[in-house]
Design a protein around this motif. Structure first.
Motif, PDB file in Angstrom:
ATOM      1  N   VAL A   1       0.838  -1.203   0.000  1.00 32.97           N
ATOM      2  CA  VAL A   1       0.000   0.000   0.000  1.00 32.97           C
ATOM      3  C   VAL A   1       0.872   1.252   0.000  1.00 32.97           C
ATOM      4  O   VAL A   1       1.698   1.454   0.885  1.00 32.97           O
ATOM      5  CB  VAL A   1      -0.931   0.019   1.229  1.00 32.97           C
TER       6      VAL A   1
ATOM      7  N   VAL B   1      -3.721   5.890   0.805  1.00 37.10           N
ATOM      8  CA  VAL B   1      -5.156   5.610   0.856  1.00 37.10           C
ATOM      9  C   VAL B   1      -5.913   6.915   0.631  1.00 37.10           C
ATOM     10  O   VAL B   1      -5.649   7.918   1.290  1.00 37.10           O
ATOM     11  CB  VAL B   1      -5.562   5.013   2.224  1.00 37.10           C
TER      12      VAL B   1
ATOM     13  N   LEU C   1      -7.473   2.244  -2.229  1.00 39.01           N
ATOM     14  CA  LEU C   1      -6.064   1.955  -2.002  1.00 39.01           C
ATOM     15  C   LEU C   1      -5.272   2.181  -3.276  1.00 39.01           C
ATOM     16  O   LEU C   1      -5.630   1.679  -4.345  1.00 39.01           O
ATOM     17  CB  LEU C   1      -5.870   0.506  -1.554  1.00 39.01           C
TER      18      LEU C   1
END
Length: 257
Positions: free
Chosen positions: A217, A220, A230
Motif C-alpha cells: 500500500v 489511501v 487503495l
C-alpha cells in the motif's frame, strides 16, 4: 441469548451486529459501549449479559480493566487486531479470540462454543486453563503462517516467498500478484483458504475478491461516499482496490497497528 458489545468504532460495531444477525438471529444485543467508563456505568445499572463481545483497545483504555472491576461469570469473545493480548484475554473467561476483520464462519463457531459451554458452566474454567497453557508454549506465541506459495504459470510451478506478494485476487481463478507485478495462478478453491494461511497483521481482506499486503500500500484516498481507495506501489499502482464504508474503520485500525 443476551449479548453486550465493547467496541469504540461505531461502524465496526454495526458490522458486528449485522454479522450476528446473519449468523445467529436469536442473539439479542442489549447494549454497545465504546469506553471503559461507559462499560463500568453499564454494569452498574444492568444485569450481567449471557455473552460479551469485546474489543481490547477502547477509546479510554483496555477492556481488561472492566473485568478487573467486575467479577463476571459470562464468557467473553474478544474481537480485536492485537495478537499480543491473546494469553491475557483467555484468562478472563474468554472462550474465543477472533482477529479483525471477523469472519462469519469463525464467529459462528465461537457462538456455538459459547452456547455449549453455557450448558456446562462448570467446565469453562478447566477448558480455559488448558487453552492458557497451550498458548503459553513457544510454538503458540508465533503462529505458523504460510511462508511461500507455489504459483502456476506457463505449465511451470514457481515458488514465491510470501514477502514478495503484493496481493491475492479472485477472477474466476485465484491469483497471486507479486510486488514486481508477476501474476500466478494458485491451486486453491477459495480466497478463504488462502486468507486462513496468512498473517492478519500483514494481509487484509479488502473485499470478497481481494486480499492486500500492507507492504504494497502506497497511500489511501478518502472518497465522497465514505469508501476508501487503495493506491498500491508501482508497478501495481494501476490496480484499484476499494474498501467499503463498513470495512473502513477496521481497515484503518489494521493499517495503523
Amino acid at each position: 441469548m443476551n449479548a453486550l458489545i465493547f467496541e469504540d468504532e461505531k461502524l465496526v460495531a454495526l458490522e458486528l451486529i449485522a454479522s450476528l444477525a446473519e449468523v445467529d438471529p436469536a442473539i439479542k444485543i442489549v447494549g454497545t459501549v465504546g469506553s471503559v467508563k461507559g462499560a463500568l456505568r453499564w454494569f452498574a445499572d444492568n444485569a450481567e449479559p449471557d455473552l460479551i463481545f469485546a474489543d481490547i483497545q477502547l477509546s479510554d483504555g483496555v477492556s481488561f480493566t472492566i473485568f478487573e472491576k467486575f467479577q463476571l461469570a459470562c464468557p467473553v469473545i474478544f474481537t480485536t487486531a492485537y495478537n499480543e493480548y491473546a494469553i491475557k484475554a483467555f484468562k478472563v473467561n474468554s472462550i474465543d479470540y477472533l482477529l479483525k476483520p471477523v469472519r462469519e464462519d469463525e464467529l459462528r463457531q465461537a457462538i456455538a462454543k459459547a452456547r455449549s459451554l453455557s450448558q456446562h458452566r462448570g467446565k469453562i474454567a478447566i477448558d480455559v486453563q488448558k487453552l492458557i497453557e497451550a498458548l503459553s508454549t513457544p510454538s503458540a506465541r508465533k503462529p505458523a503462517y504460510k511462508e511461500h506459495f507455489l504459483g502456476n504459470t506457463h505449465n511451470s510451478w514457481v515458488p514465491v516467498n510470501i514477502a514478495d506478494v503484493a496481493y491475492f485476487m479472485r477472477d474466476e481463478l485465484n491469483f497471486m500478484v507479486t510486488k514486481t507485478s508477476e501474476r500466478y495462478i494458485l491451486d486453491y478453491d477459495t480466497l478463504d483458504q488462502i486468507e486462513s494461511m496468512l498473517d492478519p497483521a500483514r494481509f487484509y481482506r479488502a473485499s470478497r475478491h481481494c486480499i492486500v499486503c500492507i507492504d504494497a500500500v502506497q497511500r489511501v484516498k478518502g472518497m465522497a461516499n465514505l469508501k476508501l481507495q487503495l493506491i498500491l506501489k508501482a508497478p501495481n499502482h494501476q490496480f484499484g482496490i476499494d474498501i467499503s464504508r463498513d470495512k473502513a474503520p477496521s481497515f484503518k485500525k489494521w493499517l495503523e497497528q
